[in-house]
Motif scaffolding. Sequence first.
Motif, PDB file in Angstrom:
ATOM      1  N   PRO A  57       9.265  10.964  -6.036  1.00 35.90           N
ATOM      2  CA  PRO A  57       8.724  12.140  -7.043  1.00 35.90           C
ATOM      3  C   PRO A  57       7.364  11.792  -7.506  1.00 35.90           C
ATOM      4  N   GLN A  58       6.584  12.671  -7.820  1.00 37.95           N
ATOM      5  CA  GLN A  58       5.012  12.636  -8.504  1.00 37.95           C
ATOM      6  C   GLN A  58       4.174  12.609  -7.313  1.00 37.95           C
ATOM      7  N   LEU A  59       4.548  11.484  -6.292  1.00 36.08           N
ATOM      8  CA  LEU A  59       3.438  11.249  -5.311  1.00 36.08           C
ATOM      9  C   LEU A  59       4.360  10.623  -4.210  1.00 36.08           C
ATOM     10  N   ASP A  60       4.554  11.152  -2.949  1.00 37.70           N
ATOM     11  CA  ASP A  60       5.222  10.639  -1.852  1.00 37.70           C
ATOM     12  C   ASP A  60       4.609   9.251  -1.242  1.00 37.70           C
ATOM     13  N   GLY A  61       5.312   8.780  -0.538  1.00 36.06           N
ATOM     14  CA  GLY A  61       4.973   7.525  -0.202  1.00 36.06           C
ATOM     15  C   GLY A  61       4.050   7.377   0.839  1.00 36.06           C
ATOM     16  N   LEU A  62       3.752   8.484   1.408  1.00 39.23           N
ATOM     17  CA  LEU A  62       2.527   8.371   2.450  1.00 39.23           C
ATOM     18  C   LEU A  62       1.146   8.539   1.710  1.00 39.23           C
ATOM     19  N   ALA A  64       0.844   7.780  -1.493  1.00 40.50           N
ATOM     20  CA  ALA A  64       0.558   6.389  -2.201  1.00 40.50           C
ATOM     21  C   ALA A  64       0.196   5.418  -1.038  1.00 40.50           C
ATOM     22  N   THR A  65       0.871   5.286   0.068  1.00 41.09           N
ATOM     23  CA  THR A  65       0.151   4.155   0.943  1.00 41.09           C
ATOM     24  C   THR A  65      -1.289   4.556   1.252  1.00 41.09           C
ATOM     25  N   ARG A  66      -1.704   5.498   1.341  1.00 39.08           N
ATOM     26  CA  ARG A  66      -3.156   5.895   1.557  1.00 39.08           C
ATOM     27  C   ARG A  66      -4.057   5.563   0.457  1.00 39.08           C
ATOM     28  N   ARG A  67      -3.485   5.672  -0.827  1.00 34.78           N
ATOM     29  CA  ARG A  67      -4.321   5.231  -1.832  1.00 34.78           C
ATOM     30  C   ARG A  67      -4.217   3.807  -2.181  1.00 34.78           C
ATOM     31  N   VAL A  68      -3.108   3.346  -2.125  1.00 33.07           N
ATOM     32  CA  VAL A  68      -2.941   1.745  -2.192  1.00 33.07           C
ATOM     33  C   VAL A  68      -3.936   0.945  -1.203  1.00 33.07           C
ATOM     34  N   LEU A  69      -3.939   1.328  -0.124  1.00 32.97           N
ATOM     35  CA  LEU A  69      -4.577   0.685   1.168  1.00 32.97           C
ATOM     36  C   LEU A  69      -6.258   1.202   0.861  1.00 32.97           C
ATOM     37  N   ALA A  70      -6.483   1.975   0.389  1.00 29.43           N
ATOM     38  CA  ALA A  70      -7.958   2.393  -0.050  1.00 29.43           C
ATOM     39  C   ALA A  70      -8.292   1.502  -1.198  1.00 29.43           C
ATOM     40  N   ASP A  71      -7.671   1.250  -2.342  1.00 22.73           N
ATOM     41  CA  ASP A  71      -8.063   0.600  -3.215  1.00 22.73           C
ATOM     42  C   ASP A  71      -7.800  -0.898  -3.192  1.00 22.73           C
ATOM     43  N   VAL A  72      -6.854  -1.328  -2.587  1.00 25.60           N
ATOM     44  CA  VAL A  72      -6.383  -2.670  -2.322  1.00 25.60           C
ATOM     45  C   VAL A  72      -6.269  -3.107  -1.074  1.00 25.60           C
ATOM     46  N   PRO A  73      -7.328  -3.131  -0.230  1.00 23.70           N
ATOM     47  CA  PRO A  73      -7.124  -3.290   1.230  1.00 23.70           C
ATOM     48  C   PRO A  73      -6.457  -4.427   1.670  1.00 23.70           C
ATOM     49  N   ARG A  76      -0.390  -5.119   1.964  1.00 24.09           N
ATOM     50  CA  ARG A  76       0.046  -4.665   3.078  1.00 24.09           C
ATOM     51  C   ARG A  76       1.234  -3.622   2.625  1.00 24.09           C
ATOM     52  N   VAL A  77       1.593  -2.632   3.258  1.00 19.77           N
ATOM     53  CA  VAL A  77       2.681  -1.818   2.938  1.00 19.77           C
ATOM     54  C   VAL A  77       3.899  -1.829   4.151  1.00 19.77           C
ATOM     55  N   ILE A  78       5.038  -1.989   3.587  1.00 17.77           N
ATOM     56  CA  ILE A  78       6.037  -1.693   4.254  1.00 17.77           C
ATOM     57  C   ILE A  78       7.004  -0.454   3.752  1.00 17.77           C
ATOM     58  N   ILE A  79       6.899   0.646   4.585  1.00 20.40           N
ATOM     59  CA  ILE A  79       7.759   1.824   4.381  1.00 20.40           C
ATOM     60  C   ILE A  79       9.143   1.694   4.502  1.00 20.40           C
ATOM     61  N   LEU A  80       9.750   2.185   3.466  1.00 22.55           N
ATOM     62  CA  LEU A  80      11.298   2.332   3.280  1.00 22.55           C
ATOM     63  C   LEU A  80      11.897   3.746   3.581  1.00 22.55           C
ATOM     64  N   ARG A  87       9.220  11.278  10.357  1.00 25.10           N
ATOM     65  CA  ARG A  87       7.842  11.890  11.039  1.00 25.10           C
ATOM     66  C   ARG A  87       6.710  11.282   9.915  1.00 25.10           C
ATOM     67  N   TYR A  88       7.353  11.126   8.798  1.00 23.85           N
ATOM     68  CA  TYR A  88       6.394  10.335   7.730  1.00 23.85           C
ATOM     69  C   TYR A  88       6.325   9.005   7.971  1.00 23.85           C
ATOM     70  N   VAL A  89       7.075   8.183   8.527  1.00 21.83           N
ATOM     71  CA  VAL A  89       6.972   6.892   9.119  1.00 21.83           C
ATOM     72  C   VAL A  89       5.664   6.706  10.154  1.00 21.83           C
ATOM     73  N   TYR A  90       5.567   7.665  11.051  1.00 22.75           N
ATOM     74  CA  TYR A  90       4.469   7.784  12.152  1.00 22.75           C
ATOM     75  C   TYR A  90       3.222   7.872  11.347  1.00 22.75           C
ATOM     76  N   ALA A  91       3.138   8.787  10.219  1.00 23.43           N
ATOM     77  CA  ALA A  91       1.884   9.268   9.577  1.00 23.43           C
ATOM     78  C   ALA A  91       1.413   8.067   8.724  1.00 23.43           C
ATOM     79  N   ALA A  92       2.417   7.410   8.125  1.00 17.56           N
ATOM     80  CA  ALA A  92       2.319   6.255   7.416  1.00 17.56           C
ATOM     81  C   ALA A  92       1.788   5.391   8.254  1.00 17.56           C
ATOM     82  N   LEU A  93       2.172   4.952   9.254  1.00 18.35           N
ATOM     83  CA  LEU A  93       1.645   3.953  10.365  1.00 18.35           C
ATOM     84  C   LEU A  93       0.054   4.096  10.491  1.00 18.35           C
ATOM     85  N   ALA A  94      -0.012   5.571  10.968  1.00 19.29           N
ATOM     86  CA  ALA A  94      -1.482   5.817  11.118  1.00 19.29           C
ATOM     87  C   ALA A  94      -2.506   5.668  10.039  1.00 19.29           C
TER      88      ALA A  94
END
Length: 216
Positions: A57-62, A64-73, A76-80, A87-94
């Motif tokens: 909720p609030q913000l999906d993992g995809l 959130a991943t973009r924001r984390v990697l932009a702010d704290v490069p 590293r993020v592992i998607i659960l 489909r979202y896993v591919y987008a998260a990898l990208a």
Amino acid sequence: MTRVLIADDQALVRTGFTMILKAAGIDVVGQAADGLEAVQLARSLRPDVVLMDIRMPQLDGLEATRRVLADVPETRVIILTTFDLDRYVYAALAAGASGFLLKDVSPEHLAAAVTLVGTGDALLSPSITRRLVQRYARPEGETPVPADLSALTPRELEVFRHVGRGLSNGEIADGLTLSEATVKTHVARIFAKLELRDRAQAVVVAYETGLIRPGD
């Protein structure tokens, strides 16, 4: 010691993963119940690894991943995920995630995966990444993601093509009659020129630029 942030909207999952990782000698520095909290804690705690649920909720993992990697490069993020071809896993990898884990992962695999990614490697085997890309990259009617491969030398482009097919450095060395050390140097230069984090993202870029196409 690898420092980990766990982001999942299910308290039972967070508690279980925390117990498993602490038993393996891994430092769990925080827990987040939604994507916004995950981003905020990542900014303040600067963990080595974030275990990020894809659906929160609030913000999906995809996002959130973009924001984390932009702010704290350096994080590293592992998607659960519950689904191995979400489909979202591919987008998260990208977006730069270093891999994904199914939520029914064994305790041993969970600890090993976090340790692996914490050292700077990619969690996914290239074959799994390739399955995701073949299924979801460049849907019909969608414009390919632009990327400039002109910075690569002909040899680097050849090596990159093999990386995109999921080959290891040893397999590439055998196929091109090069030493493994030479291939490793080429791969490092490719990653630097294309600003790639790891081999998982390299496979995604190889497909999205059209260097490799599904079925190659």
